[in-house]
Design a protein around this motif. Structure first.
Motif, PDB file in Angstrom:
ATOM      1  N   ILE A 174       0.633  -1.117   0.075  1.00  0.00           N
ATOM      2  CA  ILE A 174       0.297   0.088   0.014  1.00  0.00           C
ATOM      3  C   ILE A 174       0.727   1.322   0.010  1.00  0.00           C
ATOM      4  N   VAL A 190      -8.475  -3.039   0.996  1.00  0.00           N
ATOM      5  CA  VAL A 190      -7.443  -1.965   0.872  1.00  0.00           C
ATOM      6  C   VAL A 190      -6.668  -2.062  -0.258  1.00  0.00           C
ATOM      7  N   VAL A 212      -3.201   7.349   4.332  1.00  0.00           N
ATOM      8  CA  VAL A 212      -2.065   8.197   4.075  1.00  0.00           C
ATOM      9  C   VAL A 212      -1.883   7.851   2.440  1.00  0.00           C
ATOM     10  N   LYS A 268     -11.290   5.684   5.575  1.00  0.00           N
ATOM     11  CA  LYS A 268     -11.739   4.291   6.055  1.00  0.00           C
ATOM     12  C   LYS A 268     -11.283   4.159   7.394  1.00  0.00           C
ATOM     13  N   LEU A 311      -3.087   2.889   6.566  1.00  0.00           N
ATOM     14  CA  LEU A 311      -2.038   3.215   5.404  1.00  0.00           C
ATOM     15  C   LEU A 311      -2.743   3.602   4.121  1.00  0.00           C
ATOM     16  N   ASP A 312      -3.814   2.940   3.885  1.00  0.00           N
ATOM     17  CA  ASP A 312      -4.621   3.495   2.603  1.00  0.00           C
ATOM     18  C   ASP A 312      -4.963   4.852   2.784  1.00  0.00           C
ATOM     19  N   ARG A 351     -16.652   3.594   6.564  1.00  0.00           N
ATOM     20  CA  ARG A 351     -16.276   4.565   5.429  1.00  0.00           C
ATOM     21  C   ARG A 351     -16.955   5.642   5.423  1.00  0.00           C
ATOM     22  N   ASN A 371       4.313   8.655   3.487  1.00  0.00           N
ATOM     23  CA  ASN A 371       4.303   7.406   3.121  1.00  0.00           C
ATOM     24  C   ASN A 371       5.561   6.551   3.573  1.00  0.00           C
ATOM     25  N   TYR A 390     -15.082  -7.375  12.076  1.00  0.00           N
ATOM     26  CA  TYR A 390     -14.776  -6.012  12.441  1.00  0.00           C
ATOM     27  C   TYR A 390     -15.535  -5.387  11.718  1.00  0.00           C
ATOM     28  N   ARG A 391     -16.231  -4.033  11.858  1.00  0.00           N
ATOM     29  CA  ARG A 391     -17.101  -3.414  11.034  1.00  0.00           C
ATOM     30  C   ARG A 391     -16.248  -2.373  10.558  1.00  0.00           C
ATOM     31  N   GLN A 392     -16.139  -2.104   9.158  1.00  0.00           N
ATOM     32  CA  GLN A 392     -15.372  -1.267   8.611  1.00  0.00           C
ATOM     33  C   GLN A 392     -16.351  -0.075   8.305  1.00  0.00           C
ATOM     34  N   ALA A 425     -15.510  -7.506   6.571  1.00  0.00           N
ATOM     35  CA  ALA A 425     -16.948  -6.754   6.338  1.00  0.00           C
ATOM     36  C   ALA A 425     -16.773  -6.424   5.059  1.00  0.00           C
ATOM     37  N   ALA A 471      -7.565  -7.426   5.908  1.00  0.00           N
ATOM     38  CA  ALA A 471      -7.822  -7.959   7.274  1.00  0.00           C
ATOM     39  C   ALA A 471      -9.033  -7.155   8.010  1.00  0.00           C
ATOM     40  N   GLY A 472      -9.344  -6.017   7.318  1.00  0.00           N
ATOM     41  CA  GLY A 472     -10.358  -5.251   7.848  1.00  0.00           C
ATOM     42  C   GLY A 472     -11.776  -5.786   7.654  1.00  0.00           C
ATOM     43  N   VAL A 502      -3.097   3.399  -3.886  1.00  0.00           N
ATOM     44  CA  VAL A 502      -3.354   4.197  -4.856  1.00  0.00           C
ATOM     45  C   VAL A 502      -2.565   3.975  -6.052  1.00  0.00           C
ATOM     46  N   ALA A 553      -4.904  -4.824  11.650  1.00  0.00           N
ATOM     47  CA  ALA A 553      -6.144  -4.954  10.429  1.00  0.00           C
ATOM     48  C   ALA A 553      -6.387  -3.393  10.386  1.00  0.00           C
ATOM     49  N   TYR A 611     -11.437  10.828  -2.385  1.00  0.00           N
ATOM     50  CA  TYR A 611     -11.219   9.606  -1.560  1.00  0.00           C
ATOM     51  C   TYR A 611     -11.915  10.126  -0.033  1.00  0.00           C
ATOM     52  N   LEU A 670      -3.686  -1.473   8.273  1.00  0.00           N
ATOM     53  CA  LEU A 670      -3.532  -1.506   6.793  1.00  0.00           C
ATOM     54  C   LEU A 670      -4.511  -0.343   6.465  1.00  0.00           C
ATOM     55  N   LEU A 671      -5.829  -0.136   7.110  1.00  0.00           N
ATOM     56  CA  LEU A 671      -6.666   0.944   6.526  1.00  0.00           C
ATOM     57  C   LEU A 671      -6.268   2.283   6.539  1.00  0.00           C
ATOM     58  N   LEU A 720     -11.651   1.353  11.305  1.00  0.00           N
ATOM     59  CA  LEU A 720     -12.239   0.524  11.850  1.00  0.00           C
ATOM     60  C   LEU A 720     -13.101   0.955  13.028  1.00  0.00           C
ATOM     61  N   ASN A 726      -3.630   7.533  -0.179  1.00  0.00           N
ATOM     62  CA  ASN A 726      -4.578   8.281  -0.987  1.00  0.00           C
ATOM     63  C   ASN A 726      -4.895   9.740  -0.247  1.00  0.00           C
TER      64      ASN A 726
END
Lengths: 150, 139
Positions: free
Chosen positions: A6, A69, B35, B46, B32-33, B77, A131, B73-75, A65, A62-63, A72, B26, B43, B29-30, B48, B37
């Motif tokens: 990512i 992920v 950052v 996102k 990171l996504d 957004r 990043n 886990y509920r995400q 639901a 792993a999020g 970009v 978990a 955008y 990761l979100l 948890l 984007n």
């Protein structure tokens, strides 16, 4: 897509943006295109979109639901449609040499705004650093997780 | 024998530590996504639902159950996750529909990493104690 992928996708995207900006600044006074025609340089814009490089929906993070992920990606590097600008410079070899023309003695130049490009470059640089530092965090976390069993 | 092994790894705080560690990983990761984007038009960040996870962790501790797996886990957004930055509003600078504030995301990332790393340390200690009990000598 794992955590490092990512961040890497963002580093790559920001570097592409940086390259486009560098090209724009370098060509601020370019009056001809790559074939030698009298078409000034058009500034390049880099477009971003959320998603992975291969366009797939990305791994279900792993999020869970149903969430994903994806990092970009660069969707397009396209020439901006800004109009060129006329600059009075009769000594320029590409200046219009036709006394009948209203543009006599003027030369068509790219519309590059140095301030705009510099600000964009700083933004790209900051995003790159953000990043990079999150990548360091990921590495520290991975090391900590590995020490559980070591 | 199976019962013995199960008891060794499913007793005490181990399952809770493990699931909270998985939650932190978990969430990492979100963030990171987010950052990655930070400059992507349109955008929305996102995240948890940390509060919901804490609730279920508390309920699990109370009932002697195991907290939910990462898949459950509920995400959050968009509006649910809440913006870390400001989006297009009168008098606001950004107009690209992106609601990520890099500094705040990095702060969340840092806090989450500290949580993750201290949990990893606690887990390591727990395993170390089991090892000590098995070998009957300090390591």
């Amino acid at each position: 897509m794992n955590a490092l992928d990512i961040s890497a996708s963002a580093l790559s995207a920001q570097r592409t943006r940086m390259t486009a900006i560098a090209g724009n600044i370098a060509n601020a006074n370019t009056t001809r295109d790559e074939y030698g025609r009298r078409i000034p340089y058009r500034r390049l814009e880099v477009l971003f979109a959320a998603g992975s490089e291969d366009g797939s929906a990305g791994a279900a993070g792993a999020g869970g639901a149903g969430g994903t992920v994806r990092g970009v990606r660069v969707t397009d590097v396209r020439p901006a449609r800004d109009p060129f600008r006329w600059v009075r410079d009769p000594a320029h070899p590409d200046a219009v040499d036709d006394p009948a023309s209203p543009f006599h003695g003027q030369v068509l130049m790219p519309r590059i705004n140095a301030v705009h490009e510099m600000v964009d470059m700083m933004l790209a640089s900051r995003a790159y650093e953000a990043n990079l530092s999150s990548m360091e965090t990921t590495k520290a976390m991975t090391a900590a997780a590995l020490r559980i069993i070591a | 024998m199976t019962g013995l092994l199960e008891g060794m790894f499913s007793g005490g705080a181990l399952p809770h530590l493990e699931r909270t560690l998985a939650f932190a990983a978990a969430r990492h990761l979100l963030i990171l996504d987010n950052v990655a984007n930070a400059d992507t038009p349109g955008y929305r960040r996102k995240d948890l639902d940390a509060r919901a996870f804490e609730e279920s962790l508390r309920a699990a501790q109370r009932d002697g159950a195991v907290p939910p797996r990462p898949r459950e886990y509920r995400q959050l957004r968009g509006k649910e996750a809440g913006p870390s930055g400001s989006i297009s509003q009168p008098g606001v600078l950004r107009h690209d529909g992106n609601d990520v504030d890099v500094e705040r995301e990095l702060a969340i990332l840092g806090k989450n990493a500290v949580l993750h790393n201290s949990l990893a340390g606690l887990l390591r200690n727990s395993f170390e104690q089991i090892r000590m009990a098995i070998t009957e000598r300090p390591t």
